[in-house]
Design an enzyme around this catalytic site. Structure first.
Site, PDB file in Angstrom:
ATOM      1  NE  ARG A 158      -2.731  -1.455  -0.790  1.00 20.93           N
ATOM      2  CZ  ARG A 158      -2.361  -2.668  -1.202  1.00 20.93           C
ATOM      3  NH1 ARG A 158      -2.250  -3.677  -0.372  1.00 20.93           N
ATOM      4  NH2 ARG A 158      -2.094  -2.886  -2.476  1.00 20.93           N
ATOM      5  CD  GLN A 199     -14.037   7.491   6.484  1.00 19.24           C
ATOM      6  OE1 GLN A 199     -14.435   6.400   6.851  1.00 19.24           O
ATOM      7  NE2 GLN A 199     -14.648   8.176   5.544  1.00 19.24           N
ATOM      8  CG  ASN A 200      -8.550   8.543   2.067  1.00 24.31           C
ATOM      9  OD1 ASN A 200      -9.365   7.645   2.310  1.00 24.31           O
ATOM     10  ND2 ASN A 200      -8.687   9.401   1.073  1.00 24.31           N
ATOM     11  CG  ASP A 206      -4.165   8.938   0.382  1.00 26.25           C
ATOM     12  OD1 ASP A 206      -4.151  10.166   0.647  1.00 26.25           O
ATOM     13  OD2 ASP A 206      -5.163   8.389  -0.146  1.00 26.25           O
ATOM     14  CG  HIS A 224      -9.504   5.319   9.896  1.00 21.29           C
ATOM     15  ND1 HIS A 224     -10.447   5.121   8.926  1.00 21.29           N
ATOM     16  CD2 HIS A 224     -10.192   5.427  11.071  1.00 21.29           C
ATOM     17  CE1 HIS A 224     -11.661   5.101   9.476  1.00 21.29           C
ATOM     18  NE2 HIS A 224     -11.526   5.293  10.770  1.00 21.29           N
ATOM     19  CB  THR A 264     -16.497   8.131   2.799  1.00 22.35           C
ATOM     20  OG1 THR A 264     -16.845   7.169   3.803  1.00 22.35           O
ATOM     21  CG2 THR A 264     -17.185   9.443   3.104  1.00 22.35           C
ATOM     22  CB  SER A 265     -19.211   3.369   1.480  1.00 24.57           C
ATOM     23  OG  SER A 265     -18.349   2.901   2.495  1.00 24.57           O
TER      24      SER A 265
HETATM   25  P1  NAD Z   1     -15.155   2.734   0.843  1.00 24.48           P
HETATM   26  O1  NAD Z   1     -14.319   1.896  -0.080  1.00 24.48           O
HETATM   27  O2  NAD Z   1     -16.036   2.049   1.793  1.00 24.48           O
HETATM   28  O3  NAD Z   1     -16.051   3.686  -0.050  1.00 24.48           O
HETATM   29  C1  NAD Z   1     -15.489   4.345  -1.153  1.00 24.48           C
HETATM   30  C2  NAD Z   1     -16.488   5.326  -1.697  1.00 24.48           C
HETATM   31  O4  NAD Z   1     -15.833   6.013  -2.748  1.00 24.48           O
HETATM   32  C3  NAD Z   1     -17.749   4.681  -2.283  1.00 24.48           C
HETATM   33  O5  NAD Z   1     -18.900   5.346  -1.780  1.00 24.48           O
HETATM   34  C4  NAD Z   1     -17.606   4.895  -3.782  1.00 24.48           C
HETATM   35  O6  NAD Z   1     -18.839   5.128  -4.433  1.00 24.48           O
HETATM   36  C5  NAD Z   1     -16.756   6.143  -3.817  1.00 24.48           C
HETATM   37  N1  NAD Z   1     -15.974   6.353  -5.043  1.00 24.48           N
HETATM   38  C6  NAD Z   1     -15.500   5.447  -5.916  1.00 24.48           C
HETATM   39  N2  NAD Z   1     -14.862   6.076  -6.926  1.00 24.48           N
HETATM   40  C7  NAD Z   1     -14.929   7.395  -6.654  1.00 24.48           C
HETATM   41  C8  NAD Z   1     -14.456   8.560  -7.326  1.00 24.48           C
HETATM   42  N3  NAD Z   1     -13.771   8.481  -8.478  1.00 24.48           N
HETATM   43  N4  NAD Z   1     -14.714   9.769  -6.779  1.00 24.48           N
HETATM   44  C9  NAD Z   1     -15.414   9.877  -5.617  1.00 24.48           C
HETATM   45  N5  NAD Z   1     -15.886   8.806  -4.938  1.00 24.48           N
HETATM   46  C10 NAD Z   1     -15.636   7.581  -5.463  1.00 24.48           C
HETATM   47  O7  NAD Z   1     -14.147   3.730   1.564  1.00 24.48           O
HETATM   48  P2  NAD Z   1     -14.243   4.517   2.943  1.00 24.48           P
HETATM   49  O8  NAD Z   1     -15.643   4.865   3.220  1.00 24.48           O
HETATM   50  O9  NAD Z   1     -13.213   5.584   2.870  1.00 24.48           O
HETATM   51  O10 NAD Z   1     -13.766   3.465   4.037  1.00 24.48           O
HETATM   52  C11 NAD Z   1     -12.581   2.794   3.777  1.00 24.48           C
HETATM   53  C12 NAD Z   1     -11.579   2.591   4.872  1.00 24.48           C
HETATM   54  O11 NAD Z   1     -10.423   1.991   4.240  1.00 24.48           O
HETATM   55  C13 NAD Z   1     -11.107   3.881   5.465  1.00 24.48           C
HETATM   56  O12 NAD Z   1     -11.151   3.695   6.824  1.00 24.48           O
HETATM   57  C14 NAD Z   1      -9.648   4.028   5.025  1.00 24.48           C
HETATM   58  O13 NAD Z   1      -8.800   4.149   6.152  1.00 24.48           O
HETATM   59  C15 NAD Z   1      -9.248   2.763   4.325  1.00 24.48           C
HETATM   60  N6  NAD Z   1      -8.689   2.974   2.958  1.00 24.48           N
HETATM   61  C16 NAD Z   1      -7.890   4.037   2.678  1.00 24.48           C
HETATM   62  C17 NAD Z   1      -7.408   4.249   1.390  1.00 24.48           C
HETATM   63  C18 NAD Z   1      -6.515   5.442   1.125  1.00 24.48           C
HETATM   64  O14 NAD Z   1      -5.869   5.931   2.059  1.00 24.48           O
HETATM   65  N7  NAD Z   1      -6.448   5.952  -0.109  1.00 24.48           N
HETATM   66  C19 NAD Z   1      -7.742   3.365   0.375  1.00 24.48           C
HETATM   67  C20 NAD Z   1      -8.550   2.264   0.686  1.00 24.48           C
HETATM   68  C21 NAD Z   1      -9.021   2.083   1.981  1.00 24.48           C
END
Ligand code: NAD
Length: 227
Positions: A52, A82-83, A85, A100, A167-168
């Protein structure tokens, strides 16, 4: 207050959390993102987060991250993400609270208050904190306390406008922040699935990707406020 999730970084090449069949980059959450997984198979967990970290280092902020920097130059904003990155910071946002954790940092496996920058992408067995315990990724795993939820709640309680991006709203306690937004404040949701995301009260829904929806929204907000 801007509340972001994995979706804002999707167009930077970082996969969202709930991919096909509820897996994260092909792994079950309980195999890579829990304290139990760490006790059971440390090598797998370290390698998952090393991968990652490599992906994050190779990614670049996109138009949505950049538009939020523009917003901050016109309004008093805070980003709560919540990211794990660092794309908000690399785009130039200064006030970012990570709920997170941060993938580019490590923490002591015995004392979570001992946090260090990681040089490069690898965290390996035998890398120890000053107290002599193994370093683990500085991320909040499922089932662990979320130390930053208090400060994030305080920001939500005084938000004049609460903007949710990518975010979902399935991960708690993060998703509960919406419940603290004052009743007379606006809430806006920007997500391609905006129409299907459950919210505790009426919100404006912009069903667009982050890179399209966020710059448009920022432009609209700035022109309506005459800034
Ligand atoms: P989630 O995967 O549950 O939801 C992602 C959301 O993003 C969905 O609602 C989807 O429809 C939407 N989405 C998809 N493509 C998109 C786009 N191009 N533009 C805007 N929205 C878009 O993610 P979450 O709710 O953030 O929960 C995930 C958990 O996993 C977090 O706690 C996080 O810490 C972790 N996570 C982080 C990363 C990162 O840091 N980039 C990546 C994956 C997971």
């Amino acid at each position: 207050m801007i509340f972001t999730g994995a979706g804002i970084s999707a167009e930077s090449g970082l996969q969202t959390f709930r991919g096909a069949e509820g897996l994260w980059e092909g792994h079950r959450i309980e195999d890579v993102a829990t304290a139990e997984a760490w006790s059971r198979n440390r090598a797998l967990v370290q390698e998952f987060y090393n991968q990652r970290r490599r992906s994050v280092l190779a990614a670049e902020p996109n138009a949505a991250h950049r538009a939020l920097v523009e917003l901050d130059s016109r309004f008093d904003t805070w980003i709560v993400t919540q990211n794990i990155d660092d794309l908000h910071e690399r785009a130039g946002s200064a006030r970012v609270l990570h709920l997170h954790g941060e993938i580019r940092k490590s923490q002591s496996s015995l004392d979570p208050a001992r946090v260090y920058d990681i040089d490069g992408s690898e965290l390996r067995e035998g890398m120890l904190c000053e107290g002599g315990s193994q370093l683990r990724p500085h991320v909040v795993w499922f089932g662990e306390p979320v130390p930053m939820i208090g400060p994030a709640t305080a920001l939500a309680e005084r938000a004049a406008h609460f903007v949710v991006i990518g975010t979902s709203l399935q991960v708690y306690p993060a998703a509960s922040l919406l419940e603290y937004v004052p009743a007379n404040s606006a809430i806006t949701l920007i997500d391609p699935s905006a129409d299907r995301i459950a919210c505790p009260r009426p919100v404006r829904r912009i069903a667009k990707t982050a890179s399209a929806g966020v710059p448009e929204f920022v432009k609209e907000l700035c022109s309506s406020a005459g800034r």
